[in-house]
Design a protein around this motif. Structure first.
Motif, PDB file in Angstrom:
ATOM      1  N   PHE A  37     -69.035   4.776 -19.164  1.00  0.00           N
ATOM      2  CA  PHE A  37     -69.274   4.370 -20.544  1.00  0.00           C
ATOM      3  C   PHE A  37     -67.966   3.998 -21.241  1.00  0.00           C
ATOM      4  O   PHE A  37     -67.876   2.953 -21.889  1.00  0.00           O
ATOM      5  CB  PHE A  37     -69.973   5.489 -21.318  1.00  0.00           C
ATOM      6  N   ALA A  38     -66.950   4.832 -21.111  1.00  0.00           N
ATOM      7  CA  ALA A  38     -65.657   4.558 -21.741  1.00  0.00           C
ATOM      8  C   ALA A  38     -65.053   3.271 -21.198  1.00  0.00           C
ATOM      9  O   ALA A  38     -64.474   2.479 -21.950  1.00  0.00           O
ATOM     10  CB  ALA A  38     -64.697   5.728 -21.527  1.00  0.00           C
ATOM     11  N   ASP A  39     -65.205   3.030 -19.911  1.00  0.00           N
ATOM     12  CA  ASP A  39     -64.680   1.806 -19.309  1.00  0.00           C
ATOM     13  C   ASP A  39     -65.416   0.581 -19.846  1.00  0.00           C
ATOM     14  O   ASP A  39     -64.803  -0.455 -20.105  1.00  0.00           O
ATOM     15  CB  ASP A  39     -64.802   1.891 -17.789  1.00  0.00           C
ATOM     16  N   ALA A  40     -66.725   0.687 -20.045  1.00  0.00           N
ATOM     17  CA  ALA A  40     -67.509  -0.424 -20.593  1.00  0.00           C
ATOM     18  C   ALA A  40     -67.101  -0.714 -22.032  1.00  0.00           C
ATOM     19  O   ALA A  40     -66.970  -1.877 -22.430  1.00  0.00           O
ATOM     20  CB  ALA A  40     -69.000  -0.117 -20.510  1.00  0.00           C
ATOM     21  N   VAL A  41     -66.881   0.327 -22.828  1.00  0.00           N
ATOM     22  CA  VAL A  41     -66.444   0.149 -24.216  1.00  0.00           C
ATOM     23  C   VAL A  41     -65.081  -0.528 -24.244  1.00  0.00           C
ATOM     24  O   VAL A  41     -64.862  -1.485 -24.991  1.00  0.00           O
ATOM     25  CB  VAL A  41     -66.411   1.491 -24.973  1.00  0.00           C
ATOM     26  N   SER A  86     -63.726  -2.409 -21.966  1.00  0.00           N
ATOM     27  CA  SER A  86     -63.861  -3.794 -21.497  1.00  0.00           C
ATOM     28  C   SER A  86     -64.403  -4.698 -22.590  1.00  0.00           C
ATOM     29  O   SER A  86     -63.951  -5.836 -22.749  1.00  0.00           O
ATOM     30  CB  SER A  86     -64.773  -3.853 -20.273  1.00  0.00           C
ATOM     31  N   PHE A  87     -65.371  -4.205 -23.378  1.00  0.00           N
ATOM     32  CA  PHE A  87     -65.917  -4.991 -24.473  1.00  0.00           C
ATOM     33  C   PHE A  87     -64.856  -5.276 -25.533  1.00  0.00           C
ATOM     34  O   PHE A  87     -64.707  -6.408 -25.993  1.00  0.00           O
ATOM     35  CB  PHE A  87     -67.104  -4.274 -25.111  1.00  0.00           C
ATOM     36  N   ILE A  88     -64.102  -4.260 -25.905  1.00  0.00           N
ATOM     37  CA  ILE A  88     -63.059  -4.433 -26.921  1.00  0.00           C
ATOM     38  C   ILE A  88     -61.983  -5.386 -26.410  1.00  0.00           C
ATOM     39  O   ILE A  88     -61.505  -6.246 -27.143  1.00  0.00           O
ATOM     40  CB  ILE A  88     -62.469  -3.074 -27.334  1.00  0.00           C
ATOM     41  N   ASP A  89     -61.618  -5.258 -25.153  1.00  0.00           N
ATOM     42  CA  ASP A  89     -60.607  -6.143 -24.569  1.00  0.00           C
ATOM     43  C   ASP A  89     -61.113  -7.592 -24.544  1.00  0.00           C
ATOM     44  O   ASP A  89     -60.359  -8.525 -24.865  1.00  0.00           O
ATOM     45  CB  ASP A  89     -60.276  -5.665 -23.157  1.00  0.00           C
ATOM     46  N   LEU A  90     -62.376  -7.797 -24.205  1.00  0.00           N
ATOM     47  CA  LEU A  90     -62.953  -9.142 -24.209  1.00  0.00           C
ATOM     48  C   LEU A  90     -63.019  -9.710 -25.626  1.00  0.00           C
ATOM     49  O   LEU A  90     -62.695 -10.877 -25.842  1.00  0.00           O
ATOM     50  CB  LEU A  90     -64.346  -9.126 -23.590  1.00  0.00           C
ATOM     51  N   ALA A  91     -63.413  -8.892 -26.599  1.00  0.00           N
ATOM     52  CA  ALA A  91     -63.462  -9.353 -27.991  1.00  0.00           C
ATOM     53  C   ALA A  91     -62.082  -9.785 -28.460  1.00  0.00           C
ATOM     54  O   ALA A  91     -61.935 -10.807 -29.139  1.00  0.00           O
ATOM     55  CB  ALA A  91     -64.012  -8.252 -28.893  1.00  0.00           C
ATOM     56  N   GLN A  92     -61.055  -9.042 -28.098  1.00  0.00           N
ATOM     57  CA  GLN A  92     -59.685  -9.396 -28.466  1.00  0.00           C
ATOM     58  C   GLN A  92     -59.278 -10.718 -27.828  1.00  0.00           C
ATOM     59  O   GLN A  92     -58.700 -11.582 -28.481  1.00  0.00           O
ATOM     60  CB  GLN A  92     -58.716  -8.289 -28.047  1.00  0.00           C
ATOM     61  N   LEU A  93     -59.595 -10.901 -26.565  1.00  0.00           N
ATOM     62  CA  LEU A  93     -59.239 -12.132 -25.860  1.00  0.00           C
ATOM     63  C   LEU A  93     -59.928 -13.344 -26.477  1.00  0.00           C
ATOM     64  O   LEU A  93     -59.290 -14.361 -26.751  1.00  0.00           O
ATOM     65  CB  LEU A  93     -59.610 -12.010 -24.381  1.00  0.00           C
ATOM     66  N   VAL A  94     -61.222 -13.243 -26.723  1.00  0.00           N
ATOM     67  CA  VAL A  94     -61.979 -14.346 -27.306  1.00  0.00           C
ATOM     68  C   VAL A  94     -61.474 -14.667 -28.704  1.00  0.00           C
ATOM     69  O   VAL A  94     -61.263 -15.833 -29.054  1.00  0.00           O
ATOM     70  CB  VAL A  94     -63.492 -14.025 -27.318  1.00  0.00           C
TER      71      VAL A  94
END
Length: 56
Positions: A15-19, A21-29
């Motif tokens: 779960f922590a890894d998924a969270v 990853s989502f935050i990292d993707l949002a930052q990249l986009v």
């Protein structure tokens, strides 16, 4: 190492890894599309902010 350590591949770890990853993707986009930085401080939705890359 004791019971306070989260072991790999547990539900909590995944779960922590998924969270993360989502935050990292949002930052990249945000950075690529609009030169913005994604910030999450506290709880969503009140803690979500978008800032210009040049803003300090």
């Amino acid at each position: 190492m004791g019971t306070d350590i989260v072991k790999e591949q547990t539900p909590e770890y995944l779960f922590a890894d998924a969270v993360y990853s989502f935050i990292d993707l949002a930052q990249l986009v945000a950075n690529r599309l609009s030169k913005k930085m994604f910030w999450l401080i506290g709880e969503a939705p009140d803690g979500i902010a978008w800032r210009d890359v040049d803003e300090k």
